[in-house]
Write a protein that holds these residues in place. Structure first.
Motif, mmCIF file in Angstrom:
data_model
loop_
_atom_site.group_PDB
_atom_site.id
_atom_site.type_symbol
_atom_site.label_atom_id
_atom_site.label_comp_id
_atom_site.label_asym_id
_atom_site.label_seq_id
_atom_site.Cartn_x
_atom_site.Cartn_y
_atom_site.Cartn_z
ATOM 1 N N UNK A 102 0.828 -1.215 0.000
ATOM 2 C CA UNK A 102 0.000 0.000 0.000
ATOM 3 C C UNK A 102 0.859 1.259 0.000
ATOM 4 N N UNK A 103 1.951 1.246 0.755
ATOM 5 C CA UNK A 103 2.802 2.431 0.802
ATOM 6 C C UNK A 103 3.712 2.523 -0.412
ATOM 7 N N UNK A 104 4.125 1.378 -0.924
ATOM 8 C CA UNK A 104 4.923 1.393 -2.163
ATOM 9 C C UNK A 104 4.120 2.080 -3.274
ATOM 10 N N UNK A 105 2.843 1.766 -3.348
ATOM 11 C CA UNK A 105 2.011 2.309 -4.430
ATOM 12 C C UNK A 105 1.747 3.807 -4.290
ATOM 13 N N UNK A 106 1.859 4.339 -3.086
ATOM 14 C CA UNK A 106 1.538 5.752 -2.889
ATOM 15 C C UNK A 106 2.750 6.625 -2.555
ATOM 16 N N UNK A 107 3.882 6.012 -2.169
ATOM 17 C CA UNK A 107 5.039 6.805 -1.731
ATOM 18 C C UNK A 107 6.302 6.608 -2.574
ATOM 19 N N UNK A 140 -2.832 8.074 -11.343
ATOM 20 C CA UNK A 140 -2.883 7.572 -9.963
ATOM 21 C C UNK A 140 -4.342 7.372 -9.577
ATOM 22 N N UNK A 141 -4.586 6.405 -8.712
ATOM 23 C CA UNK A 141 -5.964 6.115 -8.311
ATOM 24 C C UNK A 141 -6.199 6.510 -6.858
ATOM 25 N N UNK A 142 -7.361 7.137 -6.617
ATOM 26 C CA UNK A 142 -7.716 7.528 -5.248
ATOM 27 C C UNK A 142 -7.795 6.315 -4.333
ATOM 28 N N UNK A 143 -8.203 5.161 -4.912
ATOM 29 C CA UNK A 143 -8.359 3.963 -4.080
ATOM 30 C C UNK A 143 -7.018 3.538 -3.471
ATOM 31 N N UNK A 144 -5.910 3.886 -4.142
ATOM 32 C CA UNK A 144 -4.594 3.557 -3.578
ATOM 33 C C UNK A 144 -4.294 4.419 -2.352
ATOM 34 N N UNK A 145 -4.704 5.702 -2.410
ATOM 35 C CA UNK A 145 -4.519 6.584 -1.247
ATOM 36 C C UNK A 145 -5.371 6.097 -0.082
ATOM 37 N N UNK A 146 -6.593 5.663 -0.405
ATOM 38 C CA UNK A 146 -7.494 5.156 0.627
ATOM 39 C C UNK A 146 -6.894 3.918 1.286
ATOM 40 N N UNK A 147 -6.296 3.050 0.460
ATOM 41 C CA UNK A 147 -5.698 1.820 0.984
ATOM 42 C C UNK A 147 -4.555 2.140 1.937
ATOM 43 N N UNK A 195 -4.199 4.957 3.603
ATOM 44 C CA UNK A 195 -4.710 5.714 4.755
ATOM 45 C C UNK A 195 -5.246 4.791 5.853
ATOM 46 N N UNK A 196 -5.639 3.572 5.481
ATOM 47 C CA UNK A 196 -6.226 2.686 6.512
ATOM 48 C C UNK A 196 -5.190 2.259 7.546
ATOM 49 N N UNK A 197 -3.895 2.453 7.247
ATOM 50 C CA UNK A 197 -2.842 2.084 8.198
ATOM 51 C C UNK A 197 -2.490 3.236 9.125
ATOM 52 N N UNK A 198 -3.150 4.373 8.959
ATOM 53 C CA UNK A 198 -2.768 5.588 9.695
ATOM 54 C C UNK A 198 -2.845 5.403 11.196
ATOM 55 N N UNK A 199 -3.882 4.706 11.676
ATOM 56 C CA UNK A 199 -3.998 4.524 13.118
ATOM 57 C C UNK A 199 -3.596 3.119 13.523
#
Lengths: 159, 83
Positions: A118-123, A141-148, A150-154
């Motif tokens: 998930x982070x490889x795809x967004x960072x 880029x796809x918003x769904x990748x950012x959403x994926x 973001x679920x690790x944030x907490x």
């Protein structure tokens, strides 16, 4: 406690193909505490795509991947991690990316593998350009990748 | 202040430029300032004004207020699409 050696974490960015079976075997080789190995292989989809060219930012790419692996290590007890990302021109069916994670138990291995992807795809600074019959186009880029990601944030679900 | 500025992917093609060495005028001190300075070139360079364009400073993702120093490496690129 799983013996951990972050110096063994190998991040590789290269044009050459990889042998996923050999990479998986290497993750647990000689590590008695390992009870789970999870892996992910991303491949080039056909669906009208004749070829895919991957561009990256040499230097920053490796840095970003190492940082993602270090982040995963702070969240789960990992014995070994391997990330391989190919660059250059690839054909449908070819493997693009490998992420392999070894740990004592399956939950840590599954979750860390998904987290790293998930982070490889967004960072990580990679960009795909597709060749189709109608010409070449950069992949959006796809918003769904950012959403994926973001679920690790907490933190909380990791064990 | 002298910088190396890199451009990647769609942006590199639109600008027909992958890298340049730039001497910044006085008063341009951060990523946002550099961006405005480049956009002011007009033409294709206005692509850098798009909100989707990301910036990195010395190979780490950077925010618009990141301060520039002599010898820094700055990169501009579209959202990443690896994996």
């Amino acid at each position: 406690m799983v013996a951990s050696d972050s110096a063994m974490d190998a991040v590789s960015v290269r044009p050459d193909a990889f042998d996923a079976g050999a990479e998986i075997a290497a993750l647990s080789a000689g590590r008695e505490g390992v009870g789970a190995v999870a892996s992910f292989v991303g491949t080039v989809r056909g669906e009208g795509v004749l070829a895919m060219t991957l561009e990256h930012y040499p230097g920053m790419t490796e840095r970003a991947l190492h940082r993602i692996v270090e982040d995963a290590r702070t969240r789960w007890p990992l014995a070994s991690v391997r990330v391989i990302h190919r660059v250059g021109r690839l054909l449908p069916g070819e493997a693009i990316v490998f992420v392999g994670v070894a740990s004592a138990h399956r939950h840590a291995a599954f979750e860390a593998c998904a987290f790293i992807m998930d982070f490889l795809k967004t960072r990580a600074p990679f960009w795909k350009k597709e060749e189709t019959a109608a010409g070449a186009r950069w992949v959006d880029a796809r918003d769904s990748d950012d959403t994926a990601a973001a679920r690790w944030a907490s933190p909380g679900s990791e064990t | 202040m002298k910088l190396t500025v890199l451009y990647f992917a769609r942006l590199r093609e639109a600008l027909a430029c992958d890298a340049e060495t730039l001497v910044l005028p006085d008063g341009v001190g951060d990523i946002a300032g550099l961006r405005a300075h480049l956009v002011a070139r007009g033409g294709a360079w206005q692509a850098l004004a798009a909100s989707t364009v990301r910036a990195a400073l010395n190979q780490d993702m950077a925010t618009p207020d990141a301060v520039l120093r002599d010898g820094d490496e700055v990169a501009f690129f579209p959202p990443v699409t690896g994996g």
